[in-house]
Design an enzyme around this catalytic site. Structure first.
Site, PDB file in Angstrom:
ATOM      1  CB  CYS A 294      -0.853   0.119   1.486  1.00 32.62           C
ATOM      2  SG  CYS A 294      -1.964  -1.525   1.159  1.00 32.62           S
TER       3      CYS A 294
HETATM    4  C1  UGA Z   1      -1.482   0.623   5.688  1.00 32.00           C
HETATM    5  C2  UGA Z   1      -2.375   1.612   6.532  1.00 32.00           C
HETATM    6  O1  UGA Z   1      -1.704   1.490   7.655  1.00 32.00           O
HETATM    7  C3  UGA Z   1      -3.876   0.969   6.483  1.00 32.00           C
HETATM    8  O2  UGA Z   1      -4.409   2.073   7.579  1.00 32.00           O
HETATM    9  C4  UGA Z   1      -4.257   0.935   5.242  1.00 32.00           C
HETATM   10  O3  UGA Z   1      -5.587   0.575   5.252  1.00 32.00           O
HETATM   11  C5  UGA Z   1      -3.441   0.054   4.384  1.00 32.00           C
HETATM   12  O4  UGA Z   1      -2.133   0.417   4.409  1.00 32.00           O
HETATM   13  C6  UGA Z   1      -4.104   0.024   2.917  1.00 32.00           C
HETATM   14  O5  UGA Z   1      -3.934   0.932   2.289  1.00 32.00           O
HETATM   15  O6  UGA Z   1      -4.677  -1.048   2.734  1.00 32.00           O
HETATM   16  P1  UGA Z   1      -0.248  -1.772   6.137  1.00 32.00           P
HETATM   17  O7  UGA Z   1       0.574  -1.459   4.657  1.00 32.00           O
HETATM   18  O8  UGA Z   1      -0.856  -2.959   6.123  1.00 32.00           O
HETATM   19  O9  UGA Z   1      -1.404  -0.628   6.098  1.00 32.00           O
HETATM   20  O10 UGA Z   1       0.793  -1.623   7.006  1.00 32.00           O
HETATM   21  P2  UGA Z   1       1.432  -0.486   8.188  1.00 32.00           P
HETATM   22  O11 UGA Z   1       1.256  -1.101   9.566  1.00 32.00           O
HETATM   23  O12 UGA Z   1       1.035   0.803   7.952  1.00 32.00           O
HETATM   24  O13 UGA Z   1       2.903  -0.400   7.918  1.00 32.00           O
HETATM   25  C7  UGA Z   1       3.600  -0.071   6.426  1.00 32.00           C
HETATM   26  C8  UGA Z   1       4.885  -0.043   6.425  1.00 32.00           C
HETATM   27  O14 UGA Z   1       5.444   1.044   7.184  1.00 32.00           O
HETATM   28  C9  UGA Z   1       5.463  -1.311   7.085  1.00 32.00           C
HETATM   29  O15 UGA Z   1       6.596  -1.462   5.964  1.00 32.00           O
HETATM   30  C10 UGA Z   1       6.129  -0.902   8.118  1.00 32.00           C
HETATM   31  O16 UGA Z   1       7.368  -1.950   8.514  1.00 32.00           O
HETATM   32  C11 UGA Z   1       6.514   0.474   8.112  1.00 32.00           C
HETATM   33  N1  UGA Z   1       6.732   1.262   9.361  1.00 32.00           N
HETATM   34  C12 UGA Z   1       5.470   1.414  10.048  1.00 32.00           C
HETATM   35  C13 UGA Z   1       8.051   1.665   9.447  1.00 32.00           C
HETATM   36  O17 UGA Z   1       8.772   1.948   8.723  1.00 32.00           O
HETATM   37  N2  UGA Z   1       8.071   2.628  10.795  1.00 32.00           N
HETATM   38  C14 UGA Z   1       7.023   2.708  11.403  1.00 32.00           C
HETATM   39  O18 UGA Z   1       7.130   3.560  12.586  1.00 32.00           O
HETATM   40  C15 UGA Z   1       5.819   2.489  11.371  1.00 32.00           C
END
Ligand code: UGA
Length: 412
Positions: free
Chosen positions: A244
């Protein structure tokens, strides 16, 4: 379709198999007969993929679905609502989907059928729970009748806050939500890299200090502070991935350019993210004159914990760069294993059976995914005669928990 009819979920999501099994044959029916599905229902949700092609989202599946639905609507006499659930750039529902539906059905939208947009905000790994406890429900529609019909669908979740709006705004709310997360991550990583370059400043401490501000942790009436989950995105790391965030930032940048917008902030967010894996490589390089023959164990291949999804995981560029530098690479992930080879078919990686095997007999350990299991690394490393260097790409370990530590945003 066959798998769903047998009660099996085609993807890994907690609680999804159970949900399908409880409803299949009763309130849930899987079919490939689109005309029958349209004839027997009041609403169609288009939830097809919108893959990224050269930085843009590919709308061919959306177009195909709209065409087939439009054709099926020809024969339908009662009112029907066609709703886009897939993530599409602002303007798609009104300017791409609606005209196709009108042309294929031979009817004007607004009379016989309505066109709506209902973005999804589910997080991978907790999608079922998110669905039943939504933070908000965004109902976009071309008119009140469309939105009212969508509202009826969601009336089973009366607690949820409903936002009624037009289709373009609904599409934009989805993008704005995701690019905010991506930009917050890139901003923290830029600051973390600066802390590291200056020296004597730990980015983790800096960000914890910011988390305590009223913007992140407002005082509640009883005097306690509750920290907003957004704080988790304002912390140092080796970059965002998944299906995403990278795709949505890129798609909005490309879409913005088409509309004459410069999109400088989001361009920078993307750029910083692409460069962040290199920070990890720099941290390893500080400790070796050359990485040729250095045995490096990469911990975590999934783009985030709790999933087997490796799409756009920072593990891939990190492993590729380590390989280019001549390192011998091993990897361990609690869920992902050999299937990762498909992501980097030309890079030799030895997959370890468990965490103790991954951590022993190596020169450096690189944590890429914040799996809770990796909190055991200090304990495992402590037992070894020659403890490896630990590079913490997620800042999940206390720096003094291992003899040789490096972390993003901390110059040791
Ligand atoms: C994201 C959004 O959080 C959801 O709200 C949304 O519905 C979804 O995309 C979508 O569009 O369907 P997701 O991709 O499953 O969800 O995962 P996240 O938890 O947002 O993490 C995304 C990325 O950011 C991961 O690679 C995670 O490791 C990274 N991340 C997260 C960081 O690098 N640092 C952080 O502090 C937090």
């Amino acid at each position: 379709m066959d798998a769903i009819s047998r009660g099996i979920s085609p993807i890994h999501e907690v609680g999804l198999d159970d949900l399908i099994q409880r409803n299949i044959g009763k309130r849930l029916l899987a079919t490939t007969n689109l005309p029958a599905a349209i004839a027997e229902t009041e609403m169609t949700l288009i939830a097809v993929g919108t893959p990224s092609t050269a930085g843009e989202i590919d709308l061919s599946y959306i177009r195909q679905a709209a065409q087939q639905i439009g054709e099926a609507l020809q024969a339908k006499t009662s009112y029907h609502v066609v709703t886009v659930k897939s993530t599409v750039v602002p303007g798609t529902t009104d300017r791409v989907v609606r005209p196709i539906l009108e042309q294929a059905s031979g009817k004007p939208a607004g009379e016989n059928f309505g066109v709506g947009m209902n973005p999804e905000f589910l997080t991978e790994g907790q999608a079922v729970a998110d669905f039943f406890k939504p933070d908000r429900i965004v109902l976009g529609g071309m008119d009140e009748r469309t939105i009212d019909t969508l509202a009826k669908l969601y009336s089973v979740l009366p607690e949820a806050e409903v936002i009624r709006t037009n289709n373009g705004t609904a599409e934009m709310i989805k993008y704005a939500s995701n690019v905010l997360l991506a930009t917050t991550i890139s901003l923290s990583n830029e600051l973390a890299n600066l802390c590291s370059a200056i020296g004597g400043i730990d980015a983790m401490e800096v960000m914890r200090g910011v988390h305590r501000s009223n913007y992140f942790s407002p005082l509640s009436k009883d005097g306690s502070k509750v920290t907003a989950p957004l704080a988790a995105f304002f912390s140092p790391g080796c970059g965002f991935g998944g299906s995403c965030l990278p795709k949505d930032v890129q798609a909005l940048v490309t879409h913005g350019h088409k509309h004459g917008a410069k999109m400088q902030v989001l361009n920078a967010a993307m750029e910083t993210n692409l460069q962040q894996p290199e920070q990890v490589i720099e941290l390893v390089k500080r400790h070796f004159t050359s990485l040729r023959g250095v045995r490096v164990s990469v911990l975590g291949l999934a783009f985030k914990p709790g999933t087997d999804d490796v799409r756009h995981s920072p593990a891939a560029p990190i492993i590729r760069r380590l390989h280019e530098e001549g390192a011998e690479i091993r990897a361990f992930d609690p869920i992902v294993n050999g299937q990762f080879s498909r992501t980097l078919p030309d890079v030799p990686v030895q997959f370890c059976a468990d965490l103790p095997a991954a951590v022993s007999d190596c020169d450096a350990v690189v944590i890429v995914t914040r799996w809770p299991q990796f909190e055991q690394v200090p304990q495992l490393v402590g037992k070894l005669k020659q403890p490896p260097l630990v590079i913490d790409g997620r800042r999940m370990l206390p720096p003094d928990s291992v003899p040789r530590y490096e972390g993003i945003g901390l110059r040791t």
